[in-house]
Design a protein around this motif. Structure first.
Motif, short mmCIF file in Angstrom:
data_model
loop_
_atom_site.label_atom_id
_atom_site.label_comp_id
_atom_site.label_asym_id
_atom_site.label_seq_id
_atom_site.Cartn_x
_atom_site.Cartn_y
_atom_site.Cartn_z
N GLU A 2 -25.46 92.37 63.98
CA GLU A 2 -25.04 92.96 62.71
C GLU A 2 -23.65 92.46 62.31
O GLU A 2 -23.38 92.23 61.13
CB GLU A 2 -25.05 94.48 62.81
N THR A 6 -22.67 90.56 58.78
CA THR A 6 -21.68 91.15 57.89
C THR A 6 -20.44 90.28 57.75
O THR A 6 -19.95 90.06 56.64
CB THR A 6 -21.25 92.55 58.41
N ASP A 86 -16.54 88.70 50.47
CA ASP A 86 -17.75 88.69 51.30
C ASP A 86 -18.37 87.30 51.21
O ASP A 86 -18.78 86.86 50.14
CB ASP A 86 -18.76 89.73 50.80
#
Length: 161
Positions: A2, A6, A86
């Protein structure tokens, strides 16, 4: 897993900046140090040649500057000086790849430029009026560092965020 989904893009981008800054800086440190040793030998014999040998010693330091420039551009692109962006894994990988040319070519060219500049110190020791020739020999190696800087810059510019 994860974490990578991310933050993986940012991790790769920071790895790219580390390659650019770290490797180019490492090469410059070696090249400047190598030339400093040769310059110190010349200045020991004739202190009036300090300025001429210092010019030669400074030349291999430019690769570290090029790496730092690409590092700053990467940090700016990913928002280090504001809000972090991001990034997808693909974007991060592209930024990583953009740091490689200036990092690796900077490492190698700074070392070889240090060798050429050290040889230039030998020229200065015997014929100080030939400083320009000594600088040209060392500056020829710089061409490849500039090309690597250009490649890294264009690659980084092509990454859309």
């Amino acid at each position: 897993m994860e974490f990578m989904s991310t933050y993986g893009g940012l991790v790769l981008a920071f790895l790219g900046s580390g390659i650019a800054v770290g490797l180019a800086g490492w090469g410059s440190a070696i090249g400047v140090g190598m030339t400093g040793v040769a310059a110190a030998g010349v200045v020991t014999e004739d202190p009036s040649k300090f300025g001429k040998t210092l010019l030669l010693q400074a030349l291999p330091g430019t690769q570290g500057i090029y790496g730092m420039l690409i590092g700053f551009l990467i940090w700016q692109k990913v928002g280090v000086f504001g809000t972090l962006v991001d990034l997808t894994l693909q974007q991060g990988f592209m930024i990583l790849l953009a740091g490689i040319p200036v990092g690796f070519i900077g490492l190698v060219s700074a070392i070889y430029q240090g060798k050429a500049a050290s040889a230039g110190c030998s020229i200065i020791a015997k014929k100080p009026e030939e400083l320009a020739k000594a600088m040209v020999f060392a500056a020829m190696v710089e061409t490849y560092a500039v090309l690597a800087l250009l490649a890294s810059f264009l690659m980084l510019s092509g990454v859309k965020i």
